[in-house]
Motif scaffolding. Structure first.
Motif, PDB file in Angstrom:
ATOM      1  N   ILE A  70      12.798  12.253  -1.611  1.00  0.00           N
ATOM      2  CA  ILE A  70      14.190  12.294  -1.150  1.00  0.00           C
ATOM      3  C   ILE A  70      14.632  10.954  -0.572  1.00  0.00           C
ATOM      4  N   TYR A  71      13.770  10.325   0.204  1.00  0.00           N
ATOM      5  CA  TYR A  71      14.175   9.131   0.951  1.00  0.00           C
ATOM      6  C   TYR A  71      13.745   7.802   0.331  1.00  0.00           C
ATOM      7  N   ALA A  72      12.967   7.836  -0.745  1.00  0.00           N
ATOM      8  CA  ALA A  72      12.626   6.578  -1.433  1.00  0.00           C
ATOM      9  C   ALA A  72      13.755   6.260  -2.405  1.00  0.00           C
ATOM     10  N   ARG A  73      14.894   5.909  -1.847  1.00  0.00           N
ATOM     11  CA  ARG A  73      16.123   5.785  -2.629  1.00  0.00           C
ATOM     12  C   ARG A  73      16.139   4.572  -3.554  1.00  0.00           C
ATOM     13  N   THR A  74      15.197   3.659  -3.382  1.00  0.00           N
ATOM     14  CA  THR A  74      15.123   2.492  -4.264  1.00  0.00           C
ATOM     15  C   THR A  74      14.608   2.880  -5.640  1.00  0.00           C
ATOM     16  N   PHE A  75      13.820   3.943  -5.721  1.00  0.00           N
ATOM     17  CA  PHE A  75      13.284   4.390  -7.006  1.00  0.00           C
ATOM     18  C   PHE A  75      14.410   4.873  -7.917  1.00  0.00           C
ATOM     19  N   ALA A  76      14.219   4.710  -9.223  1.00  0.00           N
ATOM     20  CA  ALA A  76      15.138   5.319 -10.180  1.00  0.00           C
ATOM     21  C   ALA A  76      15.046   6.840 -10.030  1.00  0.00           C
ATOM     22  N   MET A  77      16.145   7.520 -10.258  1.00  0.00           N
ATOM     23  CA  MET A  77      16.207   8.963 -10.012  1.00  0.00           C
ATOM     24  C   MET A  77      15.140   9.775 -10.754  1.00  0.00           C
ATOM     25  N   PRO A  78      14.816   9.471 -12.024  1.00  0.00           N
ATOM     26  CA  PRO A  78      13.763  10.261 -12.688  1.00  0.00           C
ATOM     27  C   PRO A  78      12.430  10.220 -11.940  1.00  0.00           C
ATOM     28  N   GLY A  79      12.103   9.075 -11.343  1.00  0.00           N
ATOM     29  CA  GLY A  79      10.867   8.962 -10.569  1.00  0.00           C
ATOM     30  C   GLY A  79      10.906   9.814  -9.316  1.00  0.00           C
ATOM     31  N   ARG A  80      12.061   9.856  -8.680  1.00  0.00           N
ATOM     32  CA  ARG A  80      12.218  10.684  -7.473  1.00  0.00           C
ATOM     33  C   ARG A  80      12.110  12.167  -7.827  1.00  0.00           C
ATOM     34  N   VAL A  81      12.686  12.537  -8.971  1.00  0.00           N
ATOM     35  CA  VAL A  81      12.601  13.932  -9.420  1.00  0.00           C
ATOM     36  C   VAL A  81      11.152  14.297  -9.735  1.00  0.00           C
ATOM     37  N   ALA A  82      10.426  13.378 -10.386  1.00  0.00           N
ATOM     38  CA  ALA A  82       9.022  13.634 -10.726  1.00  0.00           C
ATOM     39  C   ALA A  82       8.194  13.849  -9.464  1.00  0.00           C
ATOM     40  N   ALA A 125      10.138   5.889 -12.168  1.00  0.00           N
ATOM     41  CA  ALA A 125      10.865   5.243 -11.056  1.00  0.00           C
ATOM     42  C   ALA A 125      11.224   3.793 -11.370  1.00  0.00           C
ATOM     43  N   MET A 126      10.828   3.317 -12.537  1.00  0.00           N
ATOM     44  CA  MET A 126      10.985   1.912 -12.912  1.00  0.00           C
ATOM     45  C   MET A 126      12.456   1.478 -12.908  1.00  0.00           C
ATOM     46  N   ARG A 127      12.668   0.256 -12.428  1.00  0.00           N
ATOM     47  CA  ARG A 127      14.001  -0.348 -12.415  1.00  0.00           C
ATOM     48  C   ARG A 127      13.995  -1.598 -13.280  1.00  0.00           C
ATOM     49  N   PHE A 128      15.089  -1.804 -14.014  1.00  0.00           N
ATOM     50  CA  PHE A 128      15.211  -2.977 -14.881  1.00  0.00           C
ATOM     51  C   PHE A 128      16.082  -4.071 -14.259  1.00  0.00           C
ATOM     52  N   ARG A 129      16.762  -3.738 -13.175  1.00  0.00           N
ATOM     53  CA  ARG A 129      17.633  -4.715 -12.525  1.00  0.00           C
ATOM     54  C   ARG A 129      16.829  -5.914 -12.030  1.00  0.00           C
ATOM     55  N   ALA A 132      15.645  -5.762  -8.459  1.00  0.00           N
ATOM     56  CA  ALA A 132      14.750  -4.662  -8.083  1.00  0.00           C
ATOM     57  C   ALA A 132      13.425  -5.217  -7.571  1.00  0.00           C
ATOM     58  N   PRO A 133      12.779  -4.491  -6.647  1.00  0.00           N
ATOM     59  CA  PRO A 133      11.459  -4.931  -6.163  1.00  0.00           C
ATOM     60  C   PRO A 133      10.486  -5.084  -7.330  1.00  0.00           C
ATOM     61  N   SER A 134       9.666  -6.114  -7.294  1.00  0.00           N
ATOM     62  CA  SER A 134       8.771  -6.410  -8.415  1.00  0.00           C
ATOM     63  C   SER A 134       7.794  -5.277  -8.708  1.00  0.00           C
ATOM     64  N   ILE A 135       7.440  -4.503  -7.683  1.00  0.00           N
ATOM     65  CA  ILE A 135       6.431  -3.457  -7.865  1.00  0.00           C
ATOM     66  C   ILE A 135       6.943  -2.283  -8.705  1.00  0.00           C
ATOM     67  N   ILE A 136       8.278  -2.160  -8.856  1.00  0.00           N
ATOM     68  CA  ILE A 136       8.804  -1.109  -9.730  1.00  0.00           C
ATOM     69  C   ILE A 136       9.542  -1.702 -10.927  1.00  0.00           C
ATOM     70  N   ARG A 137       9.365  -2.992 -11.153  1.00  0.00           N
ATOM     71  CA  ARG A 137       9.860  -3.607 -12.384  1.00  0.00           C
ATOM     72  C   ARG A 137       8.895  -3.227 -13.523  1.00  0.00           C
ATOM     73  N   PRO A 138       9.310  -3.385 -14.786  1.00  0.00           N
ATOM     74  CA  PRO A 138       8.528  -2.863 -15.916  1.00  0.00           C
ATOM     75  C   PRO A 138       7.041  -3.196 -15.948  1.00  0.00           C
ATOM     76  N   ILE A 139       6.674  -4.459 -15.782  1.00  0.00           N
ATOM     77  CA  ILE A 139       5.260  -4.826 -15.909  1.00  0.00           C
ATOM     78  C   ILE A 139       4.403  -4.076 -14.891  1.00  0.00           C
ATOM     79  N   SER A 140       4.831  -4.079 -13.626  1.00  0.00           N
ATOM     80  CA  SER A 140       4.062  -3.406 -12.575  1.00  0.00           C
ATOM     81  C   SER A 140       4.069  -1.899 -12.762  1.00  0.00           C
ATOM     82  N   ALA A 141       5.247  -1.326 -13.023  1.00  0.00           N
ATOM     83  CA  ALA A 141       5.363   0.130 -13.154  1.00  0.00           C
ATOM     84  C   ALA A 141       4.517   0.657 -14.311  1.00  0.00           C
ATOM     85  N   ILE A 142       4.547  -0.050 -15.434  1.00  0.00           N
ATOM     86  CA  ILE A 142       3.763   0.374 -16.596  1.00  0.00           C
ATOM     87  C   ILE A 142       2.271   0.245 -16.315  1.00  0.00           C
TER      88      ILE A 142
END
Length: 199
Positions: A70-82, A125-129, A132-142
């Motif tokens: 609920i409160y990790a609002r930086t995550f993309a919504m699908p990640g929060r739902v998961a 939860a990955m972000r493409f912006r 976005a924090p590097s830890i949830i950018r594509p390379i790290s998230a994948i």
């Protein structure tokens, strides 16, 4: 971009601590319990002397996961739902406990779903912006998701093998890794957001 809320930080810190303390305490209270061979769920079995205690740790863990979602609002919504559904699945596997002898189909369904979602949420939860924090950018998230998935699948293969003698050890590795994954990502983002705000 929305920031990580303090309740998510609290949940991230407490999550892995309560998870490990739960099975350590309950395991110590059951004579002859073998944490290498037996699962954590065995400690919450209806006929186990630690049924209520371990079940309460499961419920707490599920609740903390939901708070993080609920409160990790930086995550993309699908990640929060998961993450949210993973927390609900923890409630489900608690409501439908595994017996000391045999197996519970409902418990396995909720447990497997929880393991799969807990492994895959960083990808969701990955972000493409670019901001976005590097830890949830594509390379790290994948990369994080790949490691989590390998561990989860390896455990599930062992779990369904009736000849396996190290199910408990594998389960502890995976559950602890999954809890730490949420913690490290939430705390990493929160720290960087605080630093940016201070600057």
């Amino acid at each position: 971009m929305k920031t990580i809320g303090k309740p998510a930080v609290f949940a991230a810190i407490l999550g892995p601590i309560q998870s490990v303390m739960g099975w350590l305490i309950c395991g110590a209270l059951v004579a002859g319990y073998d944490p290498v061979r037996l699962t954590i769920s065995d400690l919450a079995a209806p006929k186990s002397p630690t049924h209520l205690l371990q079940s309460s740790f499961f419920i707490l863990g599920g609740t903390l996961t939901i708070i993080a979602a609920i409160y990790a609002r930086t995550f993309a919504m699908p990640g929060r739902v998961a993450l949210f559904v993973s927390g609900l699945c923890t409630y489900g596997l608690t409501i439908f406990p595994t017996p000391l002898e045999g197996a519970s189909t409902m418990h396995r369904i909720f447990a497997i779903t929880s393991f799969v979602l807990s492994a895959g949420w960083p990808l969701a939860a990955m972000r493409f912006r670019k901001d976005a924090p590097s830890i949830i950018r594509p390379i790290s998230a994948i990369s994080i998701t790949a490691v989590q998935t390998i561990l989860a699948v390896s455990f599930l293969i062992v779990w369904v093998d009736p000849a396996a003698t190290n199910i408990g050890a594998w389960e502890r590795v995976v559950t602890t890794t999954q809890a730490l994954c949420v913690s490290l990502i939430v705390l990493n983002i929160y720290r960087k957001q605080r630093s940016a705000t201070s600057a």
